[in-house]
Scaffold this motif. Structure first.
Motif, PDB file in Angstrom:
ATOM      1  N   LYS A   1      13.794 -52.172 -75.176  1.00 16.36           N
ATOM      2  CA  LYS A   1      13.389 -51.964 -77.100  1.00 16.36           C
ATOM      3  C   LYS A   1      11.954 -52.958 -76.989  1.00 16.36           C
ATOM      4  O   LYS A   1      11.458 -54.322 -76.390  1.00 16.36           O
ATOM      5  N   GLY A   2      11.430 -52.828 -77.479  1.00 15.78           N
ATOM      6  CA  GLY A   2       9.726 -53.697 -78.042  1.00 15.78           C
ATOM      7  C   GLY A   2       8.677 -53.350 -76.919  1.00 15.78           C
ATOM      8  O   GLY A   2       8.940 -52.813 -75.873  1.00 15.78           O
ATOM      9  N   ARG A   3       8.183 -54.472 -76.597  1.00 18.40           N
ATOM     10  CA  ARG A   3       6.965 -54.035 -75.649  1.00 18.40           C
ATOM     11  C   ARG A   3       7.117 -53.884 -74.655  1.00 18.40           C
ATOM     12  O   ARG A   3       8.156 -54.882 -74.307  1.00 18.40           O
ATOM     13  N   GLN A   4       6.941 -53.700 -73.581  1.00 19.91           N
ATOM     14  CA  GLN A   4       7.513 -53.342 -71.900  1.00 19.91           C
ATOM     15  C   GLN A   4       6.866 -54.374 -71.658  1.00 19.91           C
ATOM     16  O   GLN A   4       5.038 -54.687 -71.674  1.00 19.91           O
ATOM     17  N   LEU A   5       6.720 -54.498 -70.632  1.00 19.64           N
ATOM     18  CA  LEU A   5       5.857 -55.687 -69.490  1.00 19.64           C
ATOM     19  C   LEU A   5       5.053 -55.125 -68.190  1.00 19.64           C
ATOM     20  O   LEU A   5       5.697 -54.137 -67.858  1.00 19.64           O
ATOM     21  N   GLN A   6       3.949 -55.474 -68.549  1.00 20.09           N
ATOM     22  CA  GLN A   6       3.306 -54.778 -67.761  1.00 20.09           C
ATOM     23  C   GLN A   6       2.338 -56.126 -66.385  1.00 20.09           C
ATOM     24  O   GLN A   6       2.669 -56.886 -66.956  1.00 20.09           O
ATOM     25  N   ASP A   7       2.606 -55.204 -65.813  1.00 16.12           N
ATOM     26  CA  ASP A   7       2.180 -55.840 -64.511  1.00 16.12           C
ATOM     27  C   ASP A   7       0.784 -56.350 -63.911  1.00 16.12           C
ATOM     28  O   ASP A   7       1.171 -57.950 -63.980  1.00 16.12           O
ATOM     29  N   ALA A   8       0.136 -55.833 -64.943  1.00 15.44           N
ATOM     30  CA  ALA A   8      -0.993 -57.249 -64.282  1.00 15.44           C
ATOM     31  C   ALA A   8      -1.426 -58.650 -65.298  1.00 15.44           C
ATOM     32  O   ALA A   8      -1.603 -59.053 -64.573  1.00 15.44           O
ATOM     33  N   PRO A   9      -1.265 -58.196 -66.575  1.00 12.70           N
ATOM     34  CA  PRO A   9      -0.999 -58.801 -67.951  1.00 12.70           C
ATOM     35  C   PRO A   9      -0.534 -60.393 -67.047  1.00 12.70           C
ATOM     36  O   PRO A   9      -0.284 -61.504 -67.091  1.00 12.70           O
ATOM     37  N   TRP A  10       1.320 -59.810 -66.069  1.00 11.37           N
ATOM     38  CA  TRP A  10       2.383 -60.844 -66.076  1.00 11.37           C
ATOM     39  C   TRP A  10       1.337 -61.434 -64.514  1.00 11.37           C
ATOM     40  O   TRP A  10       1.694 -62.905 -64.032  1.00 11.37           O
ATOM     41  N   GLU A  11       1.265 -60.676 -64.167  1.00 10.37           N
ATOM     42  CA  GLU A  11       0.508 -61.108 -62.840  1.00 10.37           C
ATOM     43  C   GLU A  11      -0.606 -62.322 -63.165  1.00 10.37           C
ATOM     44  O   GLU A  11      -0.923 -63.677 -63.029  1.00 10.37           O
ATOM     45  N   GLU A  12      -1.373 -62.044 -64.434  1.00 16.51           N
ATOM     46  CA  GLU A  12      -2.303 -63.148 -65.081  1.00 16.51           C
ATOM     47  C   GLU A  12      -1.802 -64.009 -65.395  1.00 16.51           C
ATOM     48  O   GLU A  12      -2.622 -65.730 -64.931  1.00 16.51           O
ATOM     49  N   VAL A  13      -1.135 -64.301 -65.993  1.00 16.68           N
ATOM     50  CA  VAL A  13      -0.428 -65.074 -66.340  1.00 16.68           C
ATOM     51  C   VAL A  13       0.518 -66.098 -65.638  1.00 16.68           C
ATOM     52  O   VAL A  13       0.544 -67.509 -65.367  1.00 16.68           O
TER      53      VAL A  13
END
Length: 570
Positions: free
Chosen positions: A31-43
Motif C-alpha cells: 500500500k501507499g506511494r511506490q518507490l520510483q527508480d529515478a528519485p531513489w537513485e538521486e537520493v
C-alpha cells in the motif's frame, strides 16, 4: 482433519480451505506511494556513504531540501526506503518543521527563491508588515515567494528578512532588489576570533590542564561559587547539573541548546559570531566534567553564518587534536521554537518531531538515546570557560542592587542603540535604556518586555526592579533569556500582546490540547473590539494548569499583564 491428495497438490477440491498454494489475486505492491527508480537513485547519490541511522533523518532532510529546493513525495519515499522507515514516519517529521517544503504529486514546487520576513515584536515595531506588503507587491510571485517568519535573532537591526540564507538587516525593498540582482543569497560570515588567535591568547590551556590533572569536583565548586545559573531561561544552578549527570552510569552525553528562538533574544548569536572558542572551550570542559562520550551541538537553522563558523572551527579543533574526530556532532534545527525546550530538542536530535517529553524521568537520568544527558545553553558554556580562566569572581565580583553577577541583555525596540549589553545582573530597565543611548528620538518610555514574550509586559512605572532571577516572579513575570523589548507611548500594549500570542499559536507543537487550542482561542478573543477579561482569564488559567511544557504555561502572561497594567486599552 486430513487433506485429500487433490488439496495437498493445490487443486480445487470440493472442500477447499482458506490456505492456497497457488498465486492469489493479492496486491503486486504494498500500500501507499511506490518507490520510483529515478528519485531513489538521486537520493542514494546525495546521501553517498553517510550513515542511514534513524537519528540522522532531519540532517538527511536538510540535504534534500538544500539540493532540490523542496521535498518531493517521491524523494521522501526514497529516503524512507534508504533509512528503513515508514513513509508516514518520514512525512510526519518533515511536516513538523517550518523550513521544509513538502510537495505532493501534482503540486507545484515553491519558487527557487524564498524571502522570510521576521514579524516578531521588534521587527513589527520597525515596520515589518509594511515591508512584507511592499515586497509582495513589487516581486513576481512565480520567481520569489514572500513568507512571514518568527524571530531570526537579529532584533537589534530590525526590520530583518532572510533572502535565501542571507540576512538583510534594516531591510528595505531597495536592499532586497539589489541583493537579488547580485545573487547575494548566501550567508555572509562576520569577522570572528578563529582558533589560532584564541590559542595565542591562552585559549584551551585550561582545558589541556584539566584533562591532564584536573579534579571535576573542584571545577564544579568553582562554577557554583560564581553563582552561574542556566542562561537559556530556566536559571537552574549550572554546577549542580554536573553532579546529577555524573551520578548515573554511562555512557553519558552533552547536549548543547543553541536554539535561542525566544523573540527578542540574540545574545548567543552575538557571542558565537565574535568569540566562538570561548563557548567551545566551555563546552569541552563541561563534557570532560561529566565524562561525556559525545557532544551534540544543536544550532537553530536561522543562524546559517553561525553554523558555518562552527563547522569550520570544530574541524580546526579536530585537526589540532583538541577534540577527537566525530566527538562533536553539529546538528541543524529546522525552524521549530519548541525545540528550545530541552526534551523537545533531544527528540529533534534523535531525528523525531520536537515534542516535549513528560517528566519525570529528567534528562539527567534518561536523555539522549535513553542515556544520562547534560544540557547547557550556549551562553552558559561561554561563562564556564571564563570562570575556569578568570576565577569565579568574573561573575560573583559584580554586585548591584543587592544582586551578584552579570547578565547579557538583548535590548531592542524603541531605544536609540539596540544591541547586546553585558551589565550587572541587578540592573533595572532604566539602566538598560541608558546603556542603549536612551529612548529613540521622539519616543517616551511606556512599557517593556523583560524576558521575551513569555514574560509579558510591564509598565514604565515598574522601572526599579532588578532584572535578575527570582526578582520578577512576584510581579507575574520573569527574566527568562533577558530578551528586553522597549515600547514607547506610540505603541499599543494590546497590539504587542496579540503579536506575542500569534507567535505562540504558530509555534505550539500541538501535543496538548490546552496549549494548541488555548493559543488559537486566545488570539480570536484578543482580536475582538473589547476583550472579555473574565473569559480570557479562565482560558489562561486552564492553559497554565494543564499544558505539558513551559510554552503553554507561559503563553497567557502577555494577556494577564495587559489586563492588569493596561486596562484602558482593552
Amino acid at each position: 482433519m486430513a487433506l485429500d491428495a487433490e488439496e495437498k497438490a493445490g487443486g480445487k477440491g470440493p472442500e477447499k480451505g482458506v490456505w492456497k498454494s497457488g498465486k492469489g489475486r493479492g496486491r503486486r505492491h504494498p500500500k501507499g506511494r511506490q518507490l520510483q527508480d529515478a528519485p531513489w537513485e538521486e537520493v542514494r547519490a546525495l546521501l553517498g556513504s553517510r550513515p542511514r541511522r534513524r537519528d540522522l533523518l532531519i540532517e538527511h532532510l536538510h540535504l534534500l531540501q538544500d539540493h532540490f529546493g523542496y521535498l518531493s513525495a517521491p524523494h521522501l519515499r526514497a529516503l524512507a526506503e534508504e533509512m528503513r522507515l515508514s513513509m508516514a514516519e518520514v512525512w510526519e517529521v518533515a511536516s513538523f518543521y517550518a523550513h521544509f517544503d513538502l510537495v505532493k504529486e501534482g503540486e507545484a514546487p515553491p519558487p527557487a527563491l524564498t524571502i522570510r520576513v521576521c514579524d516578531s515584536l521588534s521587527c513589527e515595531l520597525a515596520g515589518a508588515q509594511e515591508l512584507k506588503e511592499a515586497l509582495e507587491e513589487g516581486l513576481d510571485p512565480a520567481e520569489v515567494r514572500v513568507l512571514r517568519a518568527p524571530c531570526m535573532g537579529r532584533c537589534d537591526t530590525a526590520p530583518v528578512l532572510e533572502l535565501g540564507h542571507n540576512h538583510i538587516d534594516a531591510a528595505t525593498p531597495e536592499k532586497v532588489r539589489t541583493a537579488i540582482a547580485a545573487g547575494d543569497t548566501h550567508a555572509n560570515l562576520p569577522d570572528y576570533e578563529a582558533l589560532a588567535a584564541y590559542r595565542a591568547g591562552g585559549g584551551y590551556a585550561v582545558l589541556t590542564q584539566l584533562r591532564a590533572e584536573g579534579d571535576w569536583e573542584a571545577v564544579q565548586e568553582k562554577v557554583l561559587a560564581s553563582g552561574l545559573r542556566g542562561l537559556g531561561g530556566a536559571g537552574f544552578p549550572s554546577g549542580k547539573k554536573w553532579g546529577f549527570v555524573r551520578a548515573n552510569p554511562g555512557p553519558r552525553y552533552l547536549a548543547v541548546n543553541g536554539d535561542e528562538g525566544e523573540p527578542g533574544t540574540f545574545k548567543d548569536r552575538y557571542y558565537l559570531e565574535r568569540v566562538p572558542h570561548l563557548f567551545l572551550e566551555g563546552m569541552l570542559i563541561a563534557a570532560w566534567a561529566v565524562e561525556a562520550e559525545r557532544i551534540y551541538l544543536y544550532m537553530r537553522d536561522e543562524y546559517p553564518a553561525v553554523l558555518e563558523i562552527l563547522r569550520r572551527e570544530i574541524a580546526a579543533l579536530e585537526e589540532a587534536g583538541l577534540a577527537a574526530p566525530g566527538m562533536i556532532d553539529l546538528r541543524r534545527g529546522a525552524g521549530a521554537y519548541i525545540c528550545g525546550e530541552e526534551s523537545a530538542m533531544i527528540e529533534s536530535i534523535e531525528g523525531k518531531r520536537g515534542i516535549p517529553r513528560h517528566r519525570p524521568p529528567y534528562v539527567a537520568q534518561v536523555g539522549l538515546f535513553g542515556q544520562p544527558t547534560l544540557v547547557h545553553n550556549v551562553e552558559t558554556l561561554h561563562w564556564v570557560a571564563r570562570i575556569c580562566r578568570e576565577g569565579p569572581e568574573v561573575l560573583s565580583g559584580t554586585e548591584l542592587n543587592g544582586r551578584k553577577g552579570r547578565r547579557s541583555f538583548s535590548v531592542s525596540g524603541r531605544v536609540a542603540r539596540p544591541g547586546m549589553y553585558d551589565l550587572p545582573a541587578g540592573s533595572t530597565i532604566r539602566d538598560l535604556i541608558a546603556a542603549a543611548g536612551g529612548m529613540a528620538a521622539g519616543q517616551s518610555f511606556k512599557a517593556y518586555q523583560p524576558g521575551g514574550p513569555s514574560s509579558g509586559l510591564l509598565p514604565a512605572t515598574m522601572d526599579d526592579i532588578p532584572l535578575d532571577f527570582d526578582m520578577l516572579q512576584p510581579h507575574g513575570s520573569f527574566i527568562g533569556s533577558a530578551a528586553v523589548v522597549v515600547l514607547s507611548d506610540q505603541d499599543s500594549a494590546r497590539a504587542a500582546a496579540l503579536n506575542m500570542l500569534r507567535f505562540f499559536e504558530d509555534e505550539s507543537c500541538g501535543q496538548c490540547t490546552p496549549c494548541r487550542v488555548g493559543c488559537e482561542k486566545a488570539v480570536k478573543l484578543m482580536q475582538a473590539e473589547s476583550w472579555d477579561a473574565p473569559l480570557l482569564e479562565e482560558l489562561s488559567q486552564a492553559m497554565v494548569d494543564a499544558s505539558i511544557c513551559g510554552l503553554g504555561q507561559a503563553a497567557p502572561n502577555p494577556i494577564r499583564s495587559v489586563i492588569k497594567h493596561f486596562p484602558e486599552e482593552i
